[in-house]
Design a protein around this motif. Sequence first.
Motif, PDB file in Angstrom:
ATOM      1  N   MET A   1      17.937 -44.803  40.189  1.00 53.57           N
ATOM      2  CA  MET A   1      16.632 -45.014  39.572  1.00 53.57           C
ATOM      3  C   MET A   1      16.455 -44.052  38.395  1.00 53.57           C
ATOM      4  O   MET A   1      16.764 -42.861  38.510  1.00 53.57           O
ATOM      5  CB  MET A   1      15.511 -44.799  40.603  1.00 53.57           C
ATOM      6  N   GLU A   2      15.938 -44.562  37.292  1.00 54.47           N
ATOM      7  CA  GLU A   2      15.708 -43.733  36.111  1.00 54.47           C
ATOM      8  C   GLU A   2      14.604 -42.707  36.396  1.00 54.47           C
ATOM      9  O   GLU A   2      13.587 -43.040  37.008  1.00 54.47           O
ATOM     10  CB  GLU A   2      15.275 -44.604  34.932  1.00 54.47           C
ATOM     11  N   PRO A   3      14.791 -41.460  35.969  1.00 50.08           N
ATOM     12  CA  PRO A   3      13.722 -40.474  36.155  1.00 50.08           C
ATOM     13  C   PRO A   3      12.502 -40.818  35.304  1.00 50.08           C
ATOM     14  O   PRO A   3      12.624 -41.488  34.273  1.00 50.08           O
ATOM     15  CB  PRO A   3      14.369 -39.162  35.697  1.00 50.08           C
ATOM     16  N   VAL A   4      11.347 -40.359  35.725  1.00 46.14           N
ATOM     17  CA  VAL A   4      10.124 -40.549  34.940  1.00 46.14           C
ATOM     18  C   VAL A   4      10.176 -39.681  33.674  1.00 46.14           C
ATOM     19  O   VAL A   4       9.738 -40.089  32.605  1.00 46.14           O
ATOM     20  CB  VAL A   4       8.884 -40.211  35.785  1.00 46.14           C
ATOM     21  N   ILE A   5      10.733 -38.477  33.826  1.00 47.02           N
ATOM     22  CA  ILE A   5      10.915 -37.560  32.688  1.00 47.02           C
ATOM     23  C   ILE A   5      12.364 -37.108  32.640  1.00 47.02           C
ATOM     24  O   ILE A   5      12.928 -36.707  33.662  1.00 47.02           O
ATOM     25  CB  ILE A   5       9.996 -36.324  32.815  1.00 47.02           C
ATOM     26  N   ARG A   6      12.944 -37.190  31.473  1.00 49.54           N
ATOM     27  CA  ARG A   6      14.283 -36.623  31.258  1.00 49.54           C
ATOM     28  C   ARG A   6      14.242 -35.791  29.975  1.00 49.54           C
ATOM     29  O   ARG A   6      13.964 -36.306  28.899  1.00 49.54           O
ATOM     30  CB  ARG A   6      15.351 -37.702  31.136  1.00 49.54           C
ATOM     31  N   VAL A   7      14.477 -34.495  30.122  1.00 46.48           N
ATOM     32  CA  VAL A   7      14.495 -33.569  28.988  1.00 46.48           C
ATOM     33  C   VAL A   7      15.913 -33.034  28.846  1.00 46.48           C
ATOM     34  O   VAL A   7      16.502 -32.543  29.818  1.00 46.48           O
ATOM     35  CB  VAL A   7      13.495 -32.414  29.203  1.00 46.48           C
ATOM     36  N   THR A   8      16.464 -33.121  27.622  1.00 44.29           N
ATOM     37  CA  THR A   8      17.850 -32.720  27.384  1.00 44.29           C
ATOM     38  C   THR A   8      17.920 -31.751  26.210  1.00 44.29           C
ATOM     39  O   THR A   8      17.513 -32.077  25.090  1.00 44.29           O
ATOM     40  CB  THR A   8      18.726 -33.946  27.069  1.00 44.29           C
ATOM     41  N   ASN A   9      18.405 -30.540  26.496  1.00 43.97           N
ATOM     42  CA  ASN A   9      18.659 -29.520  25.458  1.00 43.97           C
ATOM     43  C   ASN A   9      17.458 -29.300  24.539  1.00 43.97           C
ATOM     44  O   ASN A   9      17.585 -29.263  23.313  1.00 43.97           O
ATOM     45  CB  ASN A   9      19.892 -29.900  24.617  1.00 43.97           C
ATOM     46  N   LEU A  10      16.285 -29.130  25.144  1.00 44.57           N
ATOM     47  CA  LEU A  10      15.058 -28.949  24.375  1.00 44.57           C
ATOM     48  C   LEU A  10      15.004 -27.548  23.760  1.00 44.57           C
ATOM     49  O   LEU A  10      15.109 -26.540  24.462  1.00 44.57           O
ATOM     50  CB  LEU A  10      13.837 -29.167  25.274  1.00 44.57           C
ATOM     51  N   VAL A  11      14.832 -27.523  22.451  1.00 44.41           N
ATOM     52  CA  VAL A  11      14.687 -26.269  21.714  1.00 44.41           C
ATOM     53  C   VAL A  11      13.334 -26.291  21.006  1.00 44.41           C
ATOM     54  O   VAL A  11      12.977 -27.284  20.375  1.00 44.41           O
ATOM     55  CB  VAL A  11      15.819 -26.082  20.677  1.00 44.41           C
ATOM     56  N   GLN A  12      12.594 -25.207  21.155  1.00 49.84           N
ATOM     57  CA  GLN A  12      11.307 -25.099  20.473  1.00 49.84           C
ATOM     58  C   GLN A  12      11.132 -23.694  19.906  1.00 49.84           C
ATOM     59  O   GLN A  12      11.478 -22.701  20.568  1.00 49.84           O
ATOM     60  CB  GLN A  12      10.149 -25.419  21.424  1.00 49.84           C
ATOM     61  N   LYS A  13      10.646 -23.621  18.690  1.00 49.94           N
ATOM     62  CA  LYS A  13      10.337 -22.346  18.052  1.00 49.94           C
ATOM     63  C   LYS A  13       8.871 -22.345  17.643  1.00 49.94           C
ATOM     64  O   LYS A  13       8.343 -23.358  17.207  1.00 49.94           O
ATOM     65  CB  LYS A  13      11.206 -22.140  16.802  1.00 49.94           C
ATOM     66  N   ILE A  14       8.237 -21.190  17.792  1.00 51.12           N
ATOM     67  CA  ILE A  14       6.894 -20.982  17.252  1.00 51.12           C
ATOM     68  C   ILE A  14       6.998 -19.786  16.321  1.00 51.12           C
ATOM     69  O   ILE A  14       7.178 -18.652  16.768  1.00 51.12           O
ATOM     70  CB  ILE A  14       5.859 -20.747  18.361  1.00 51.12           C
ATOM     71  N   GLY A  15       6.917 -20.052  15.034  1.00 48.74           N
ATOM     72  CA  GLY A  15       7.195 -18.998  14.059  1.00 48.74           C
ATOM     73  C   GLY A  15       8.651 -18.593  14.180  1.00 48.74           C
ATOM     74  O   GLY A  15       9.557 -19.436  14.143  1.00 48.74           O
ATOM     75  N   ARG A  16       8.879 -17.314  14.382  1.00 51.87           N
ATOM     76  CA  ARG A  16      10.255 -16.823  14.561  1.00 51.87           C
ATOM     77  C   ARG A  16      10.659 -16.729  16.026  1.00 51.87           C
ATOM     78  O   ARG A  16      11.811 -16.423  16.331  1.00 51.87           O
ATOM     79  CB  ARG A  16      10.397 -15.446  13.903  1.00 51.87           C
ATOM     80  N   LYS A  17       9.690 -16.972  16.913  1.00 54.81           N
ATOM     81  CA  LYS A  17       9.975 -16.846  18.345  1.00 54.81           C
ATOM     82  C   LYS A  17      10.657 -18.103  18.868  1.00 54.81           C
ATOM     83  O   LYS A  17      10.169 -19.217  18.695  1.00 54.81           O
ATOM     84  CB  LYS A  17       8.690 -16.602  19.131  1.00 54.81           C
ATOM     85  N   LEU A  18      11.810 -17.917  19.514  1.00 59.02           N
ATOM     86  CA  LEU A  18      12.511 -19.020  20.171  1.00 59.02           C
ATOM     87  C   LEU A  18      11.895 -19.192  21.555  1.00 59.02           C
ATOM     88  O   LEU A  18      12.123 -18.382  22.451  1.00 59.02           O
ATOM     89  CB  LEU A  18      14.010 -18.720  20.271  1.00 59.02           C
ATOM     90  N   LEU A  19      11.110 -20.242  21.719  1.00 61.45           N
ATOM     91  CA  LEU A  19      10.365 -20.428  22.966  1.00 61.45           C
ATOM     92  C   LEU A  19      11.234 -21.053  24.057  1.00 61.45           C
ATOM     93  O   LEU A  19      11.210 -20.616  25.208  1.00 61.45           O
ATOM     94  CB  LEU A  19       9.138 -21.298  22.694  1.00 61.45           C
TER      95      LEU A  19
END
Length: 235
Positions: A1-19
Motif C-alpha cells: 500500500m502506498e504511504p499517505v506521506i513519503r518524504v525523500t532527502n528533504l533539505v531546507q534552509k532558512i537564511g544561512r541555517k541548514l534546517l
Amino acid sequence: MEPVIRVTNLVQKIGRKLLFQGISFEVQSGECFGIFGTRGAGKTSLVHILAGVDRFKSGQVEILGFNINKTEKFKRSLGLVTQESSLFRDMTVVENLDFIAALKKASRAAVREMNERLQLQEFLTKPVTLLDIGVLQRVSLACALLNQPKLLILDEIIKDIDLFSRNLILKELEQFLAEGGTCVSTFSNFAFSQSFSKVAWLEGGEMAIYDPEAAQEEWKRQEKYYAEQSGRYDD
C-alpha cells in the motif's frame, strides 16, 4: 500500500541555517505520526512544508500520491491546524464555521455535527478573539474536519490548553484515526508521546524515528545526561 506521506532527502534552509539536511520518512494510512523537537528544531517548518504552505530547498514530498511541487490537488483531502490561528479574527465562531464550510463545500449537517462533537454550542455567537486557547483549538479542529479529510496536519494543538478541551480533542483524533484517517502532529511536551504511533525526533537537522516506548527511553537518557553535565546530579 502506498504511504499517505513519503518524504525523500528533504533539505531546507532558512537564511544561512541548514534546517533539514536530507531527511526521509514515510507515514502510513491510519498512523498518528508525532514530530518532536526542542525549540528551533524545525517542527513547524516541517508541517508547513507537508501542508504545502512553505516551499523547500530540495528533495521530494509526496502527499496522498501527489508530488506537492507539481500540484495542490492533495489539499482537497487535507485538514490543517497551525499555531498561528487560521480563523478569521473579525468573525464569530459560527461565522467562521459557516464561511469555511462554504469554502470547503461542506454541508450544514457537517457544521452541526462538529459543533456537537467538539461542544461548541455555547460559543457560537462569540468573536474568536474572545475565546480562550482551548476553545479556539476546538473551533480550529472543527474547521479542519469539515471537509472530511484523509490527512490531518496539526501544529501543537494540545499545548497549554485546559484539560476538558484536551480530552475532547484527543477523543476526536481517536475517532478520526479509527475511521481510517491519518494524522501528523508536532508536540514539545514529552508527556504526550504515548498519543502517537511513531515519534519522529528532530535534532541538528536530522530525524530519528522511534516507537513511543523507545522515544520515552531516549528522552529519559537525555534528561539524565544533561542533568549530569550541569552538575545537577552529583553522585
